[in-house]
Design an enzyme around this catalytic site. Structure first.
Site, PDB file in Angstrom:
ATOM      1  N   ASP A 198       0.837  -1.204   0.000  1.00 17.34           N
ATOM      2  CA  ASP A 198       0.000   0.000   0.000  1.00 17.34           C
ATOM      3  C   ASP A 198       0.873   1.255   0.000  1.00 17.34           C
ATOM      4  O   ASP A 198       0.505   2.280  -0.574  1.00 17.34           O
ATOM      5  CB  ASP A 198      -0.927  -0.011   1.216  1.00 17.34           C
ATOM      6  CG  ASP A 198      -2.052  -1.018   1.051  1.00 17.34           C
ATOM      7  OD1 ASP A 198      -2.448  -1.281  -0.098  1.00 17.34           O
ATOM      8  OD2 ASP A 198      -2.535  -1.547   2.068  1.00 17.34           O
ATOM      9  N   GLY A 199       2.024   1.164   0.672  1.00 15.01           N
ATOM     10  CA  GLY A 199       2.960   2.297   0.680  1.00 15.01           C
ATOM     11  C   GLY A 199       3.434   2.637  -0.734  1.00 15.01           C
ATOM     12  O   GLY A 199       3.639   3.803  -1.069  1.00 15.01           O
ATOM     13  N   ASN A 243      -4.504   8.673   1.843  1.00 20.02           N
ATOM     14  CA  ASN A 243      -4.789   8.017   3.126  1.00 20.02           C
ATOM     15  C   ASN A 243      -5.230   9.024   4.179  1.00 20.02           C
ATOM     16  O   ASN A 243      -6.306   8.932   4.734  1.00 20.02           O
ATOM     17  CB  ASN A 243      -3.527   7.336   3.677  1.00 20.02           C
ATOM     18  CG  ASN A 243      -3.457   5.859   3.331  1.00 20.02           C
ATOM     19  OD1 ASN A 243      -4.390   5.315   2.747  1.00 20.02           O
ATOM     20  ND2 ASN A 243      -2.364   5.227   3.680  1.00 20.02           N
ATOM     21  N   GLU A 244      -4.328   9.961   4.487  1.00 15.49           N
ATOM     22  CA  GLU A 244      -4.592  10.905   5.578  1.00 15.49           C
ATOM     23  C   GLU A 244      -3.539  11.997   5.606  1.00 15.49           C
ATOM     24  O   GLU A 244      -2.521  11.909   4.914  1.00 15.49           O
ATOM     25  CB  GLU A 244      -4.594  10.201   6.948  1.00 15.49           C
ATOM     26  CG  GLU A 244      -3.245   9.896   7.581  1.00 15.49           C
ATOM     27  CD  GLU A 244      -2.509   8.732   6.978  1.00 15.49           C
ATOM     28  OE1 GLU A 244      -1.514   8.982   6.271  1.00 15.49           O
ATOM     29  OE2 GLU A 244      -2.901   7.586   7.189  1.00 15.49           O
ATOM     30  N   ARG A 274      -5.411  20.336  22.568  1.00 15.63           N
ATOM     31  CA  ARG A 274      -4.024  20.286  22.989  1.00 15.63           C
ATOM     32  C   ARG A 274      -3.642  18.820  23.129  1.00 15.63           C
ATOM     33  O   ARG A 274      -4.348  18.048  23.794  1.00 15.63           O
ATOM     34  CB  ARG A 274      -3.834  21.002  24.322  1.00 15.63           C
ATOM     35  CG  ARG A 274      -2.385  21.009  24.714  1.00 15.63           C
ATOM     36  CD  ARG A 274      -2.115  21.921  25.865  1.00 15.63           C
ATOM     37  NE  ARG A 274      -0.722  21.806  26.224  1.00 15.63           N
ATOM     38  CZ  ARG A 274      -0.210  22.220  27.363  1.00 15.63           C
ATOM     39  NH1 ARG A 274      -0.975  22.802  28.254  1.00 15.63           N
ATOM     40  NH2 ARG A 274       1.053  22.068  27.604  1.00 15.63           N
ATOM     41  N   ASP A 294      -0.809  15.503  21.231  1.00 20.26           N
ATOM     42  CA  ASP A 294       0.262  15.179  20.283  1.00 20.26           C
ATOM     43  C   ASP A 294      -0.084  15.637  18.870  1.00 20.26           C
ATOM     44  O   ASP A 294       0.798  16.043  18.114  1.00 20.26           O
ATOM     45  CB  ASP A 294       0.522  13.664  20.278  1.00 20.26           C
ATOM     46  CG  ASP A 294       1.337  13.240  21.491  1.00 20.26           C
ATOM     47  OD1 ASP A 294       1.599  14.099  22.351  1.00 20.26           O
ATOM     48  OD2 ASP A 294       1.700  12.050  21.578  1.00 20.26           O
ATOM     49  N   ALA A 352      -3.591  11.430  21.177  1.00 14.91           N
ATOM     50  CA  ALA A 352      -3.246  11.719  22.576  1.00 14.91           C
ATOM     51  C   ALA A 352      -3.606  13.137  23.002  1.00 14.91           C
ATOM     52  O   ALA A 352      -2.726  13.966  23.281  1.00 14.91           O
ATOM     53  CB  ALA A 352      -1.748  11.453  22.812  1.00 14.91           C
TER      54      ALA A 352
HETATM   55  P1  NAP Z   1       5.354   2.567   6.640  1.00 20.93           P
HETATM   56  O1  NAP Z   1       5.568   3.000   8.061  1.00 20.93           O
HETATM   57  O2  NAP Z   1       6.472   1.916   5.904  1.00 20.93           O
HETATM   58  O3  NAP Z   1       4.059   1.596   6.518  1.00 20.93           O
HETATM   59  C1  NAP Z   1       2.943   1.765   7.259  1.00 20.93           C
HETATM   60  C2  NAP Z   1       1.992   0.570   7.103  1.00 20.93           C
HETATM   61  O4  NAP Z   1       0.702   1.071   6.733  1.00 20.93           O
HETATM   62  C3  NAP Z   1       2.376  -0.455   6.035  1.00 20.93           C
HETATM   63  O5  NAP Z   1       2.177  -1.757   6.571  1.00 20.93           O
HETATM   64  C4  NAP Z   1       1.391  -0.189   4.917  1.00 20.93           C
HETATM   65  O6  NAP Z   1       1.090  -1.325   4.135  1.00 20.93           O
HETATM   66  C5  NAP Z   1       0.170   0.224   5.708  1.00 20.93           C
HETATM   67  N1  NAP Z   1      -0.826   0.977   4.952  1.00 20.93           N
HETATM   68  C6  NAP Z   1      -0.656   2.002   4.081  1.00 20.93           C
HETATM   69  N2  NAP Z   1      -1.844   2.406   3.609  1.00 20.93           N
HETATM   70  C7  NAP Z   1      -2.790   1.612   4.174  1.00 20.93           C
HETATM   71  C8  NAP Z   1      -4.192   1.548   4.092  1.00 20.93           C
HETATM   72  N3  NAP Z   1      -4.893   2.394   3.338  1.00 20.93           N
HETATM   73  N4  NAP Z   1      -4.842   0.617   4.849  1.00 20.93           N
HETATM   74  C9  NAP Z   1      -4.167  -0.244   5.634  1.00 20.93           C
HETATM   75  N5  NAP Z   1      -2.828  -0.228   5.762  1.00 20.93           N
HETATM   76  C10 NAP Z   1      -2.148   0.694   5.045  1.00 20.93           C
HETATM   77  O7  NAP Z   1       4.923   3.858   5.835  1.00 20.93           O
HETATM   78  P2  NAP Z   1       4.553   4.034   4.300  1.00 20.93           P
HETATM   79  O8  NAP Z   1       4.655   2.724   3.592  1.00 20.93           O
HETATM   80  O9  NAP Z   1       5.295   5.205   3.779  1.00 20.93           O
HETATM   81  O10 NAP Z   1       3.011   4.429   4.449  1.00 20.93           O
HETATM   82  C11 NAP Z   1       2.621   5.640   5.008  1.00 20.93           C
HETATM   83  C12 NAP Z   1       1.401   5.323   5.795  1.00 20.93           C
HETATM   84  O11 NAP Z   1       1.799   4.737   7.023  1.00 20.93           O
HETATM   85  C13 NAP Z   1       0.600   6.530   6.194  1.00 20.93           C
HETATM   86  O12 NAP Z   1      -0.308   6.921   5.202  1.00 20.93           O
HETATM   87  C14 NAP Z   1      -0.080   6.057   7.476  1.00 20.93           C
HETATM   88  O13 NAP Z   1      -1.394   5.611   7.220  1.00 20.93           O
HETATM   89  C15 NAP Z   1       0.734   4.878   7.930  1.00 20.93           C
HETATM   90  N6  NAP Z   1       1.219   5.129   9.278  1.00 20.93           N
HETATM   91  C16 NAP Z   1       0.632   4.427  10.299  1.00 20.93           C
HETATM   92  C17 NAP Z   1       0.983   4.675  11.597  1.00 20.93           C
HETATM   93  C18 NAP Z   1       0.306   3.903  12.682  1.00 20.93           C
HETATM   94  O14 NAP Z   1      -0.553   3.075  12.365  1.00 20.93           O
HETATM   95  N7  NAP Z   1       0.624   4.171  13.936  1.00 20.93           N
HETATM   96  C19 NAP Z   1       1.966   5.631  11.914  1.00 20.93           C
HETATM   97  C20 NAP Z   1       2.553   6.318  10.854  1.00 20.93           C
HETATM   98  C21 NAP Z   1       2.165   6.070   9.525  1.00 20.93           C
HETATM   99  P3  NAP Z   1       2.132  -2.024   3.120  1.00 20.93           P
HETATM  100  O15 NAP Z   1       3.040  -2.845   4.002  1.00 20.93           O
HETATM  101  O16 NAP Z   1       1.255  -2.839   2.247  1.00 20.93           O
HETATM  102  O17 NAP Z   1       2.869  -0.933   2.391  1.00 20.93           O
END
Ligand code: NAP
Length: 277
Positions: free
Chosen positions: A45-46, A127-128, A153, A155, A190
């Site tokens: 998804d990334g 995504n967001e 107020r 994170d 938070a």
């Molecule tokens: P990453 O930290 O390498 O991967 C974040 C994880 O989010 C990966 O497992 C990715 O899936 C999964 N993901 C991405 N889009 C998704 C969706 N629409 N539904 C379900 N899972 C999804 O970061 P990245 O690959 O650059 O992706 C950025 C995304 O990471 C941001 O958009 C954010 O949603 C997510 N993120 C999550 C958190 C958290 O949950 N605490 C914190 C920071 C960022 P794949 O392994 O298939 O790529």
């Protein structure tokens, strides 16, 4: 049919990309990185997030499709061993039963950052976006439809699309929203609650005809993250967000129901109740 491919860069994804080009060439598909009609993402998804931002200026004329080389993705439903079938369907532009391909459109977020130094800048998220304090907590007033809603107020805040509701938003306890509902969801990261700062505590889902604004209450260093892209910001007057007018298009050559993906990704079993983990 003109196509482009973006991959995650690992050995499997790179090798699959080479296979795809070879098969596509054999079927008369034309590789065109500048003006593709279909963009194929190979990875996770990334990787789809990266493909989306690479072509964000051409969303009205591009459809996306994804092959996952790890676990089943929310944006990528094709398995590596189905690559030949995918190329064939893309070349024929129809499925055996002729019901597919289908064009599916998902809502996006538009956010407008009004910076003191930079002026107004618009970003689109698949995504967001998140807004977080860098050195201290984020202190901000949140208005909904131009009226004060709450003093925040904490994170930070996370504003997600329906298709992004399964990503960061889910980790924050937000609801999962079907991508056929044009909406944005605001989830707290938070939050601190006391007599001065009081937030609702639960996430909010706003419909397409609503908007909200984030106004900082003090000079603060913040980090704005749009999907995977980090944008440090110093001083800004406001961020306005709403459901974007643009949508992202995915091309489906077979069914890919959202709730099936949720079940398989988070509960770990298929439609027969067999665990896949
Ligand atoms: P990453 O930290 O390498 O991967 C974040 C994880 O989010 C990966 O497992 C990715 O899936 C999964 N993901 C991405 N889009 C998704 C969706 N629409 N539904 C379900 N899972 C999804 O970061 P990245 O690959 O650059 O992706 C950025 C995304 O990471 C941001 O958009 C954010 O949603 C997510 N993120 C999550 C958190 C958290 O949950 N605490 C914190 C920071 C960022 P794949 O392994 O298939 O790529």
């Amino acid at each position: 049919m003109k196509y482009a491919v973006l991959n995650r860069g690992d050995d499997i994804s790179v090798s699959l990309t080479e296979t795809f080009h070879r098969l596509a060439n054999g079927q008369g598909l034309i590789c065109d990185d500048e003006e593709p009609e279909i963009v194929l993402s190979i990875g996770g998804d990334g990787t789809m997030l990266q493909a989306f931002h690479r072509y964000v200026g051409q969303l009205d004329r591009i459809a996306f499709v994804g092959i996952h080389t790890g676990h089943l993705g929310f944006y990528a439903d094709w398995k590596p061993n189905e690559i030949e079938l995918l190329v064939q369907l893309m070349a024929e532009n129809r499925s055996k039963d002729q019901i597919y391909p289908r064009i599916v459109k998902y809502p996006l977020i538009e956010l407008q950052l009004d910076g003191e130094d930079t002026g107004k800048r618009t970003y689109i998220a698949l995504n967001e976006f998140t807004l977080k304090g860098v050195e201290n907590t984020l202190v901000a007033q949140i208005d909904i439809n131009d009226e004060l809603f709450e003093m925040f107020r904490g994170d930070g805040i996370c504003v997600s699309t329906p298709s992004g509701s399964t990503a960061y938003n889910k980790s924050l306890g937000g609801a999962m929203v079907h991508p056929s509902i044009p909406s944005i969801q605001l989830a707290e990261i938070a939050s601190i609650n006391n007599r001065v700062f009081r937030t609702l505590g639960s996430s909010l889902i706003l419909p397409k005809h609503h908007h909200f604004d984030i106004h900082p209450r003090k000079k603060q260093k913040l980090l704005l993250t749009v999907d995977h892209v980090n944008i440090p910001i110093d001083h800004f007057r406001s961020i306005r967000c709403r459901v974007a007018d643009q949508t992202v298009t995915f091309i489906r050559y077979r069914p890919f129901p959202f709730w099936n993906r949720v079940r398989e990704a988070f509960l770990g079993y298929d439609e027969h109740g067999h665990y896949n983990v």
